[in-house]
Design an enzyme around this catalytic site. Structure first.
Site, PDB file in Angstrom:
ATOM      1  N   THR A  20       0.830  -1.204   0.000  1.00  0.00           N
ATOM      2  CA  THR A  20       0.000   0.000   0.000  1.00  0.00           C
ATOM      3  C   THR A  20       0.869   1.261   0.000  1.00  0.00           C
ATOM      4  O   THR A  20       0.400   2.319  -0.382  1.00  0.00           O
ATOM      5  CB  THR A  20      -0.889   0.037   1.254  1.00  0.00           C
ATOM      6  OG1 THR A  20      -0.052  -0.254   2.382  1.00  0.00           O
ATOM      7  CG2 THR A  20      -2.005  -0.983   1.175  1.00  0.00           C
ATOM      8  N   LEU A 107      11.737  -8.843   6.528  1.00  0.00           N
ATOM      9  CA  LEU A 107      11.763  -8.102   7.799  1.00  0.00           C
ATOM     10  C   LEU A 107      12.621  -6.844   7.657  1.00  0.00           C
ATOM     11  O   LEU A 107      13.042  -6.248   8.628  1.00  0.00           O
ATOM     12  CB  LEU A 107      12.293  -8.988   8.933  1.00  0.00           C
ATOM     13  CG  LEU A 107      11.394 -10.182   9.253  1.00  0.00           C
ATOM     14  CD1 LEU A 107      12.048 -11.083  10.295  1.00  0.00           C
ATOM     15  CD2 LEU A 107      10.029  -9.724   9.747  1.00  0.00           C
ATOM     16  N   ASP A 155       9.430   0.727   5.043  1.00  0.00           N
ATOM     17  CA  ASP A 155      10.486   0.156   5.880  1.00  0.00           C
ATOM     18  C   ASP A 155      11.303   1.244   6.565  1.00  0.00           C
ATOM     19  O   ASP A 155      11.655   1.132   7.736  1.00  0.00           O
ATOM     20  CB  ASP A 155      11.413  -0.721   5.028  1.00  0.00           C
ATOM     21  CG  ASP A 155      10.626  -1.723   4.201  1.00  0.00           C
ATOM     22  OD1 ASP A 155       9.474  -1.993   4.551  1.00  0.00           O
ATOM     23  OD2 ASP A 155      11.172  -2.215   3.199  1.00  0.00           O
TER      24      ASP A 155
END
Ligand code: GLA
Length: 344
Positions: A20, A107, A155
């Site tokens: 998104t 991650l 991130d």
């Protein structure tokens, strides 16, 4: 001159809101405690000497001619190049890089590396850091222009704004970042490795981003944030599916924030499952190994489980009730502090 600095930047998990960010949408990530540490020592010469401790590799280049490179070196050179482009007077430095966040696992080891590298170089050069949103943008240019992954700001913002006990509701249209208490009533958030690893620049990530841009062009809008499900029906395949994922995922982020505020963890789990189904069926970023990891978490009693990050492998995230056993290899993730520098 500051002669030494140590910078740490965390990776992130994303509770919900995937693919998104580059569509001006919503997400609900949090910084984790695993991350990358860069120890820097100033050099008198205008040179960077970097050692990637975990890889046993080395790089050395002059600050007077920073040329692009591959792999982890792209991040180091990109950090130096972008900082100088932004007008920072960099001093030479010796850098030692080590990390605890698994690489290529969804991650965000990449953002942890970019952010820690940029903070270490700024500190050792005695330069003042830009504000955190500008820093996030600068770090994302490293990824876009030096590494070749057309990623958004998810991130970098997570790594820079992380707070203990809180997730971050990020609106990528206004760049408003709102901490949301992550009270899980004894439930745990765990990640599990699917065993399939990726370099995001070479997965289908850039293709997905290009498909979203094509959907916008067909609909004559600037971003998918402006579009309704009814409009999406007019698009050809696979564009309608990509847009459908983005629109429904934004709705799920808002619903997840509301579920957390009301302490409705079963509902949060249902939204996490729905996000995974949409990423698998509409955005088509899952793989058989990811499906197996999701099934293992669900089999262990997870209220919800889904792929995290760019997709095409990496880790999956599950919401496990207090009494559920931790599957072998699962790692509990908790929201932790954002990036920080010491030694200056
Ligand atoms: C990767 C990218 C982010 C974001 C996610 C998907 O982690 O780096 O910018 O697009 O994928 O949500």
């Amino acid at each position: 001159m500051t002669s030494h600095a140590v910078a740490f930047a965390p990776g992130r998990a994303n509770l919900i809101g995937e693919h998104t960010d580059y569509n001006q949408g919503l997400a609900l990530p949090f910084a984790i405690s695993e991350g990358v540490t860069v120890r820097a020592r100033a050099l008198l010469e205008r040179r960077i000497d970097a050692v990637a401790v975990d890889l046993g590799k080395h790089d050395s280049f002059s600050l007077d001619a920073v040329v692009p490179a591959e792999g982890w070196r792209a991040f180091v050179r990109g950090a130096a190049g972008e900082l100088m482009d932004a007008g920072v007077e960099l001093s030479g430095a010796e850098l030692e890089i080590s990390g605890t966040v698994p690489r290529g696992a969804g991650l965000s080891s990449s953002a942890a590396l970019e952010v820690s590298m940029v903070l270490a170089l700024l500190a050792v050069s005695d330069a003042s850091a830009p504000d955190r949103l500008d820093l996030a943008r600068l770090c994302s240019r490293i990824e876009n222009d030096w590494v070749g992954a057309q990623t958004g700001l998810l991130d970098q913002i997570s790594s820079l704004f992380g707070e203990p006990e809180r997730a971050l509701r990020i609106d990528f249209r206004s760049l408003d970042v709102r901490p949301v208490a992550l009270e899980l009533d004894g439930c745990k958030l765990v990640t599990l490795d699917s065993g399939e690893h990726h370099a995001i620049a070479f997965s289908g990530y850039n293709e997905r981003r290009a498909e979203c841009a094509r959907a916008c062009a067909e609909l004559g809008v600037e971003s998918l944030r402006e579009v309704t499900l009814a409009q999406v029906g007019e698009l050809p395949a696979p564009l309608w599916k990509r847009a459908r994922h983005v629109i429904t995922e934004n709705e799920r982020v808002e619903a997840a924030v509301a579920a957390l505020e009301r302490g409705e963890l079963a509902e949060l789990g249902r939204l996490i499952d729905a996000s995974h189904a949409s990423l698998r069926d509409c955005f088509e970023v899952s793989t058989p190994a990811v499906e197996e990891a999701v099934a293992r978490l669900k089999g262990a009693g997870a209220l919800g489980a889904r792929i995290v990050g760019g997709g095409f492998g990496g880790h999956v995230l599950g919401l496990l009730p207090a009494e559920a056993p931790m599957p072998d290899g699962a790692l509990e993730v908790r929201p932790g502090d954002g990036a920080r520098v010491s030694g200056r």
